[in-house]
Design an enzyme around this catalytic site. Structure first.
Site, short mmCIF file in Angstrom:
data_model
loop_
_atom_site.label_atom_id
_atom_site.label_comp_id
_atom_site.label_asym_id
_atom_site.label_seq_id
_atom_site.Cartn_x
_atom_site.Cartn_y
_atom_site.Cartn_z
N THR A 40 0.91 -1.21 0.10
CA THR A 40 -0.15 0.10 0.15
C THR A 40 0.97 1.06 0.04
OG1 THR A 40 -1.71 -1.13 1.55
CG2 THR A 40 -2.37 1.36 1.24
N HIS A 43 2.35 2.13 -3.49
CA HIS A 43 0.69 2.00 -4.00
C HIS A 43 0.80 4.18 -3.83
CE1 HIS A 43 -1.07 -1.42 -5.92
NE2 HIS A 43 -0.78 -1.78 -5.23
N CYS A 96 -21.44 1.12 15.50
CA CYS A 96 -22.39 0.29 14.92
C CYS A 96 -22.63 -0.77 15.13
CB CYS A 96 -21.52 0.22 13.00
SG CYS A 96 -20.05 -0.33 13.13
N CYS A 99 -19.84 -3.80 15.24
CA CYS A 99 -18.69 -3.02 15.87
C CYS A 99 -19.31 -3.78 17.52
CB CYS A 99 -18.04 -1.74 16.68
SG CYS A 99 -17.26 -1.58 15.40
N CYS A 107 -16.07 -3.19 10.09
CA CYS A 107 -16.95 -1.99 10.78
C CYS A 107 -16.66 -1.06 9.05
CB CYS A 107 -15.76 -1.37 11.41
SG CYS A 107 -16.84 1.06 11.82
N ILE A 175 2.33 -11.48 1.64
CA ILE A 175 1.78 -12.20 2.38
C ILE A 175 0.93 -13.56 1.41
CG2 ILE A 175 -1.40 -12.28 2.34
CD1 ILE A 175 -0.42 -8.99 2.26
N ARG A 200 10.79 -14.58 -5.19
CA ARG A 200 9.53 -15.07 -4.15
C ARG A 200 9.12 -16.36 -4.28
NH1 ARG A 200 5.86 -9.32 -4.51
NH2 ARG A 200 7.50 -8.14 -3.28
N ILE A 285 -12.00 -10.92 1.98
CA ILE A 285 -10.82 -10.98 3.72
C ILE A 285 -10.44 -9.83 3.63
CG2 ILE A 285 -8.96 -11.99 5.02
CD1 ILE A 285 -11.12 -14.26 5.15
P1 NAD Z 1 2.34 -8.07 -3.74
O1 NAD Z 1 2.03 -7.19 -4.85
O2 NAD Z 1 3.80 -7.78 -2.98
O3 NAD Z 1 2.20 -9.24 -4.02
C1 NAD Z 1 1.30 -10.24 -5.22
C2 NAD Z 1 2.38 -11.15 -5.89
O4 NAD Z 1 1.41 -11.21 -6.87
C3 NAD Z 1 3.27 -10.47 -6.46
O5 NAD Z 1 4.78 -11.18 -5.99
C4 NAD Z 1 3.19 -10.74 -8.21
O6 NAD Z 1 4.02 -11.21 -8.66
C5 NAD Z 1 2.30 -11.91 -7.83
N1 NAD Z 1 1.95 -12.03 -8.76
C6 NAD Z 1 1.26 -10.85 -10.20
N2 NAD Z 1 0.92 -11.48 -11.70
C7 NAD Z 1 0.09 -13.45 -11.09
C8 NAD Z 1 -0.16 -14.15 -11.53
N3 NAD Z 1 -0.39 -14.31 -13.18
N4 NAD Z 1 -0.54 -15.46 -11.39
C9 NAD Z 1 0.06 -14.90 -9.61
N5 NAD Z 1 1.05 -14.35 -9.40
C10 NAD Z 1 0.76 -13.19 -9.82
O7 NAD Z 1 1.07 -8.21 -2.84
P2 NAD Z 1 1.49 -8.79 -0.76
O8 NAD Z 1 1.79 -6.79 -0.36
O9 NAD Z 1 1.75 -9.97 -0.94
O10 NAD Z 1 -0.51 -7.99 -0.42
C11 NAD Z 1 -1.24 -9.30 -1.45
C12 NAD Z 1 -2.58 -8.49 -1.52
O11 NAD Z 1 -3.40 -8.73 -1.06
C13 NAD Z 1 -2.35 -7.52 -3.22
O12 NAD Z 1 -3.35 -7.36 -3.61
C14 NAD Z 1 -2.85 -6.92 -1.91
O13 NAD Z 1 -3.25 -5.36 -2.24
C15 NAD Z 1 -3.99 -6.86 -0.67
N6 NAD Z 1 -3.98 -7.03 0.57
C16 NAD Z 1 -5.61 -6.84 0.46
C17 NAD Z 1 -5.36 -7.06 2.12
C18 NAD Z 1 -6.92 -6.97 2.48
O14 NAD Z 1 -7.23 -6.44 3.56
N7 NAD Z 1 -7.93 -7.33 2.33
C19 NAD Z 1 -4.20 -6.49 2.65
C20 NAD Z 1 -3.39 -6.40 2.95
C21 NAD Z 1 -2.76 -6.23 1.41
ZN ZN Z 2 -18.02 0.06 13.38
#
Ligand code: NAD
Ligand code: ZN
Length: 340
Positions: A40, A43, A96, A99, A107, A175, A200, A285
C-alpha cells in the site's frame, strides 16, 4: 520530528520535519522503533489511480510498525511508559452494529492509519489505546514490525479449515509467502504457490510450500495432474491479479472454498460458470479479526512459526528510497526500516 510525507500529488515520498502529534483522551504516544514498507505504501509512493482517489497530500504514510509508549493520555489503563507495542491499524467506530456484535473487522466506518490519518513512518505516532497490541519480550522488533500483513495472511489462511486439504495460493508477495507457511503449520497436505517472480517463489518454498509454480513458464494444470489430485480444496487469492484468480477458478475442486485478499482492478471479469457449476464458496477478507487474529499470530510465533523467513531486508530509515526501489523491483520479502 522526522516523518515520511506524501507531499505532492505525483510519484515520490518526502522526509520532512513535522510537529510531534498531541495525545488525546484514550490515546498513547508511541516512539517508533521500526516501520515496514507495505505494498500500500508503494501504491501511495507511485501515486496510482487508487491513491489519487484515496490519499490527501500532506499525509504521513505507514501502518506496519513497532515502538514504545512514551506518553499516556487521559483515561488509558493497562499500559505503562516503555511498553513495546504494535497496533491494529484499522480504527473502528465502536458503535455500529458490527462493532457492537464483536465483528470490528467489518466496521463500515473504519479509518486506516497511514491512509486516512497520519501513520507510522514517523519518529512518533498517536494511537487509541484500544488498538494496541503488546509484544512479548521473546518476539524481536524486526518481526513485530510487520504483524499487520502477517495478520492479513493469518486471517485469510485461517478462514477455512486447512487440515489435510490441498491448498492453492496465488501470489507469492510477502502475504502469500507467510500464508504458505501458515497453511503448512496448521496441517495442510499440498500447498501450491503461484507467482511470476522466481525470487519470491523461492521464499515461498523456503517457508514450506510443497510446490511453487512460475506461471510464465509452467502450467498450474500440469501441477494438479502431477500431484494426482482433482483440484484444490481451498484457494487463497493473494495476488490481486485477475489472471491468477482465473487460474485458481480453473483448478479448484468442486465444492472448493476461496478466501480472497488480493485487491482486484475495478471491473475485473471472471468466468462465473466456474463458480456456479463447481459450487464454489467465495469469501472476501479484509484486515484482521480484532483481536483473535492478533492472538493467534502471536502464539504461532511464540511456538516456532518461522516468520523471520520472509524478512529479507533491514535498512536504516534514511535509506528509505532504497527500500521503495526494492519493493518496486519485487526482489524482496519484507523490508523493515529502523528509526534508531
Ligand atoms: P504483492 O503485490 O507484494 O504480491 C502480489 C504478488 O502477486 C506479486 O509477487 C506478483 O508478482 C504476484 N503476481 C502477479 N501476477 C500474478 C499471476 N498472474 N499469478 C500469480 N501471481 C501473480 O502484495 P502483498 O503485499 O503480498 O499483498 C497481496 C495482495 O493482498 C495485494 O493485492 C494487496 O493489495 C492485497 N492486500 C489486501 C488486504 C486486505 O485487507 N484485503 C490487506 C493487505 C494487502
Ligand atoms: Zn463500527
Amino acid at each position: 520530528m522526522k516523518a515520511l510525507v506524501k507531499r505532492k500529488p505525483e510519484q515520490g515520498i518526502w522526509m520532512e520535519e513535522v510537529p510531534v502529534p498531541q495525545v488525546g483522551p484514550n490515546e498513547v504516544l508511541i516512539k517508533i522503533e521500526k516501520t515496514a514498507i507495505c505494498g500500500t505504501d508503494l501504491h501511495i509512493y507511485k501515486w496510482d489511480e487508487w491513491s489519487q482517489r484515496t490519499i490527501v497530500p500532506g499525509l504521513t504514510i505507514g501502518h506496519e510498525f513497532v515502538g514504545r509508549i512514551v506518553e499516556i493520555g487521559p483515561g488509558v489503563t493497562g499500559y505503562k511508559i516503555g511498553d513495546r507495542v504494535s497496533a491494529e491499524g484499522h480504527i473502528v467506530c465502536g458503535h455500529c452494529r458490527n462493532c457492537r456484535a464483536g465483528r470490528q473487522h467489518l466496521c463500515p466506518n473504519t479509518v486506516g492509519i497511514g491512509v486516512n490519518r497520519n501513520g507510522a513512518f514517523a519518529e512518533y505516532m498517536t494511537m487509541p489505546a484500544s488498538n494496541l497490541w503488546p509484544i512479548p519480550d521473546q518476539i524481536p522488533s524486526e518481526l513485530a514490525a510487520f504483524f499487520d500483513p502477517y495478520g492479513n495472511a493469518a486471517h485469510c489462511a485461517l478462514e477455512f479449515d486447512l487440515i489435510g486439504e490441498d491448498v492453492l495460493i496465488t501470489g507469492a508477495g510477502p502475504i502469500g509467502i507467510i500464508a504458505a507457511g501458515i497453511a503448512k503449520h496448521v496441517g495442510a497436505r499440498n500447498v501450491v504457490v503461484t507467482d511470476v517472480n522466481d525470487y519470491r517463489l523461492k521464499l515461498a518454498a523456503d517457508m514450506g510450500a510443497t510446490r511453487v509454480v512460475n506461471v510464465t513458464n509452467q502450467s498450474l494444470k500440469d501441477t494438479v495432474k502431477d500431484l494426482h489430485i482433482e483440484g484444490f480444496d481451498v484457494g487463497l487469492e493473494m495476488s490481486g491479479n485477475p489472471r491468477a484468480f482465473n487460474d485458481m477458478l480453473d483448478c479448484m475442486y468442486h465444492g472448493g472454498k476461496i478466501a480472497m485478499l488480493g485487491i482486484m482492478p475495478r471491473g475485473a471479469g471472471i468466468d462465473w460458470d466456474k463458480v456456479i457449476f463447481k459450487g464454489l464458496t467465495l469469501q472476501g477478507i479484509y484486515g484482521r479479526r480484532m483481536y483473535e487474529t492478533w492472538y493467534k499470530m502471536t502464539q504461532m510465533v511464540l511456538t516456532g512459526f518461522p516468520l523471520q523467513k520472509v524478512l529479507t531486508h533491514q535498512i536504516a530509515i534514511d535509506d528509505f528510497q532504497k527500500g521503495f526501489d526494492l519493493m518496486d523491483a519485487g526482489n524482496c520479502g519484507k523490508v523493515v526500516c529502523s528509526w534508531n
